[in-house]
Scaffold this active site. Structure first.
Site, PDB file in Angstrom:
ATOM      1  N   VAL A  15       0.874  -1.171   0.000  1.00 18.19           N
ATOM      2  CA  VAL A  15       0.000   0.000   0.000  1.00 18.19           C
ATOM      3  C   VAL A  15       0.910   1.219   0.000  1.00 18.19           C
ATOM      4  CG1 VAL A  15      -1.629   1.303   1.445  1.00 18.19           C
ATOM      5  CG2 VAL A  15      -1.816  -1.182   1.302  1.00 18.19           C
ATOM      6  N   GLN A 196       4.783   8.472   1.489  1.00 18.41           N
ATOM      7  CA  GLN A 196       4.933   7.982   0.113  1.00 18.41           C
ATOM      8  C   GLN A 196       6.374   7.530  -0.158  1.00 18.41           C
ATOM      9  OE1 GLN A 196       3.544  10.964  -2.540  1.00 18.41           O
ATOM     10  NE2 GLN A 196       3.038   9.506  -4.151  1.00 18.41           N
ATOM     11  N   ASP A 197       6.511   6.524  -1.034  1.00 24.57           N
ATOM     12  CA  ASP A 197       7.830   6.034  -1.461  1.00 24.57           C
ATOM     13  C   ASP A 197       8.687   5.522  -0.296  1.00 24.57           C
ATOM     14  OD1 ASP A 197       7.178   6.706  -4.081  1.00 24.57           O
ATOM     15  OD2 ASP A 197       7.935   8.749  -3.823  1.00 24.57           O
ATOM     16  N   ARG A 198       8.018   5.078   0.750  1.00 27.46           N
ATOM     17  CA  ARG A 198       8.712   4.519   1.926  1.00 27.46           C
ATOM     18  C   ARG A 198       9.617   5.550   2.609  1.00 27.46           C
ATOM     19  NH1 ARG A 198       4.720   1.639   1.149  1.00 27.46           N
ATOM     20  NH2 ARG A 198       4.854  -0.620   1.062  1.00 27.46           N
ATOM     21  N   MET A 199       9.317   6.834   2.390  1.00 30.22           N
ATOM     22  CA  MET A 199      10.081   7.904   3.056  1.00 30.22           C
ATOM     23  C   MET A 199       9.326   8.329   4.311  1.00 30.22           C
ATOM     24  SD  MET A 199      12.875   8.453   1.413  1.00 30.22           S
ATOM     25  CE  MET A 199      13.407  10.151   1.581  1.00 30.22           C
TER      26      MET A 199
END
Ligand SMILES: Cc1cc2nc3c(=O)[nH]c(=O)nc-3n(C[C@H](O)[C@H](O)[C@H](O)COP(=O)(O)O)c2cc1C
Length: 219
Positions: A15, A196-199
């Protein structure tokens, strides 16, 4: 869907976390105010069991265990839960005096971790919480030798029937000597908000020389 299908789908299950952000400027002044704030938001969002936390302990040789317990108190001293003092988790806590607990608020793309030393809460605090529990839960606490092997469901049910008989004439069920609260006195409390973007955002309150400092960790 068969078990094989789900196993094949696991690598693609993900997700994108875009619900929210956590910035230093939004953080409450204390770890307990921030934890209460997130608990409040989890409750208001209708999450099931918003005060459930996964409690990790370790035995003296370093072997970890984890299980869910319900957080029943938060103040400047720490985070409290109640359990059986002869359970596996209590054996670990008595031996190591250390624990970690994670609040998994997946629906809000959040988690919080509390890590620190543990102590038993006072008998008065245990008694106050015990008195708020339904009678059925009180009797269950007397009947269940938590974490020990039992021969069958029937053994447990007859233990409960015995306890019901024992306290049939008592208006109040006393606190069992083997039951009470533990408090985790945090040394670190991490607040994690998925981005978002695993940040992701990770902000940690850390106790250093009697003072709390806030640090940001890389996701
Ligand atoms: C949502 C949820 C809440 C739970 N709350 C508690 C709790 O507050 N106290 C407790 O002793 N066990 C609670 N349990 C049961 C524990 O997860 C665990 O099975 C039990 O405490 C025995 O753990 P142990 O053998 O590792 O000591 C809960 C389980 C779930 C799923």
């Amino acid at each position: 869907m068969s078990e094989t299908d789900i196993a094949l789908e696991l690598p693609a299950m993900r997700v994108s976390y875009e619900q929210s952000a956590l910035d230093e400027s939004q953080l409450a002044a204390t770890w307990q105010a921030q934890l209460q704030h997130w608990l409040d938001e989890a409750r208001n969002a209708g999450l099931p069991e918003p005060n459930a936390m996964v409690l990790a302990t370790s035995d003296p040789s370093g072997r970890p265990s984890s299980r869910t317990v319900l957080c029943k108190g938060i103040d400047e001293r720490g985070v409290v839960f109640f359990t059986n003092y002869t359970s596996s988790k209590s054996h670990d806590l008595l031996a190591t005096r250390y624990a970690c607990a994670t609040f998994p608020w997946f629906a809000m793309q959040r988690q919080a971790h509390v890590r620190g030393t543990v102590e038993k809460v006072s008998p008065a605090e245990t008694a106050a919480y015990w008195a708020s529990r339904p009678r059925g839960s009180q009797l269950g606490a007397w009947a269940s030798p938590q974490s020990r092997a039992v021969t069958s469901r029937g053994t447990l049910e007859s233990a409960l029937a015995n306890v019901e008989r024992q306290f049939a004439d008592s208006e109040r069920v006393p606190v069992p000597p083997h039951w009470g609260g533990w408090r985790i006195r945090p040394q670190t409390v991490e607040f994690w908000q998925g981005r978002q973007d695993r940040m992701h955002d990770r902000l940690v309150f850390e106790l250093a020389a009697d003072d709390w400092r806030i640090r940001r960790l890389a996701p």
